[in-house]
Design a protein around this motif. Structure first.
Motif, PDB file in Angstrom:
ATOM      1  N   LEU A  47       0.846  -1.343   0.151  1.00  0.00           N
ATOM      2  CA  LEU A  47       0.034   0.031   0.083  1.00  0.00           C
ATOM      3  C   LEU A  47       0.958   1.170   0.183  1.00  0.00           C
ATOM      4  O   LEU A  47       0.420   2.308  -0.802  1.00  0.00           O
ATOM      5  N   VAL A  59       2.317   1.673  -3.524  1.00  0.00           N
ATOM      6  CA  VAL A  59       1.113   2.504  -4.407  1.00  0.00           C
ATOM      7  C   VAL A  59       1.343   3.873  -4.062  1.00  0.00           C
ATOM      8  O   VAL A  59       1.050   4.763  -4.957  1.00  0.00           O
ATOM      9  N   MET A 103       3.276   2.197  -8.911  1.00  0.00           N
ATOM     10  CA  MET A 103       1.869   1.949  -8.256  1.00  0.00           C
ATOM     11  C   MET A 103       1.559   0.368  -9.028  1.00  0.00           C
ATOM     12  O   MET A 103       1.052  -0.378  -7.999  1.00  0.00           O
ATOM     13  N   GLY A 154       2.915  -2.231  -6.440  1.00  0.00           N
ATOM     14  CA  GLY A 154       2.190  -2.214  -5.318  1.00  0.00           C
ATOM     15  C   GLY A 154       0.828  -3.251  -5.483  1.00  0.00           C
ATOM     16  O   GLY A 154       0.532  -3.982  -4.698  1.00  0.00           O
ATOM     17  N   CYS A 155       0.386  -2.882  -6.889  1.00  0.00           N
ATOM     18  CA  CYS A 155      -0.856  -3.806  -7.124  1.00  0.00           C
ATOM     19  C   CYS A 155      -0.442  -5.099  -7.276  1.00  0.00           C
ATOM     20  O   CYS A 155      -1.401  -6.004  -7.041  1.00  0.00           O
TER      21      CYS A 155
END
Length: 231
Positions: free
Chosen positions: A41, A44, A199, A202-203
């Motif tokens: 998180l 992200v 990002m 992170g995903c």
């Protein structure tokens, strides 16, 4: 001495990763899973902070699409994974699971540590005037992130020091040529395109997506070229 900043950055990543692996020992699996999700998180959020630096989202869209096409053609992600597994085999022998884990840590950490503007700007400063300030600051940040990341992804994170050394070292060597060509507008779009990739890391860690992030890397180059043409 030119190159000292990159050397410090690489060492900080290795030291941070080793400390992270040591900290991981003895932690319950449930704790490790929760820690992994919290780190993902945060990654992200870092990516979002980088991505919003763009001044023209159309540049980012075209850059990532063109970068994805080129990346898929030459299969950068596959090459990085093969290198990671090769290094993993050297460290773990025939343990396929451990080797794959090392490859994942190597690929994700390499993209994370090489995708920001600090890497480019700091390497140019290092090469042009032997100013290590930016890279020393980046080394501190990367060392801390490496410590946290390796506690969940393992020793493969330490191997990303090799990617950082080659990437930033190359920019430092070419600084006399590259430096005058890089504008603030280009740095902003390079950072933004890199932020999208961060990002995605992170995903992927959250298992929301399975994006081949390595194949998006040419998007950073396209961001610089497109910006230079239209801005």
């Amino acid at each position: 001495m030119p190159g000292l900043g990159t050397l410090a950055n690489s060492v900080a990543i290795i030291v941070g990763a080793l400390l992270g692996v040591l900290c991981k020992r003895g932690l319950p699996e449930k704790w490790q899973e929760t820690m992994m999700n919290s780190i993902a998180l945060c990654i992200v959020v870092i990516g979002v902070q980088m991505a919003i630096k763009t001044h023209n989202i159309i540049i980012i869209i075209f850059s990532l699409v063109l970068g994805a096409i080129v990346g898929e053609i030459i299969d950068i992600e596959g090459a990085m994974n093969r290198l990671g597994r090769f290094l993993g085999d050297k460290l773990c022998g025939n343990d396929a699971s451990a080797s794959a884990s090392i490859a994942a840590g190597f690929v994700n950490a390499s993209i994370l540590f090489c995708s920001g503007a600090m890497a480019i700007l700091g390497s140019i400063q290092d090469g042009l005037v032997a100013d290590h300030t930016t890279l020393f600051a980046k080394a501190t940040l990367d060392g801390l992130i490496s410590l946290i990341l390796s506690a969940n992804l393992g020793i493969g994170v330490a191997l990303s020091a090799l990617s950082v050394g080659i990437y930033q070292g190359s920019i430092t060597l070419l600084a006399g040529f590259v430096g005058p060509l890089v504008t603030e507008a280009m740095l902003a779009e390079i950072t933004a395109s890199g932020g999208i990739m961060v990002m995605a890391i992170g995903c992927n860690m959250l298992k929301i997506t399975q994006i081949r992030i390595g194949n998006l890397l040419p998007g950073m180059l396209f961001a610089a070229v497109i910006t230079a043409i239209i801005m």
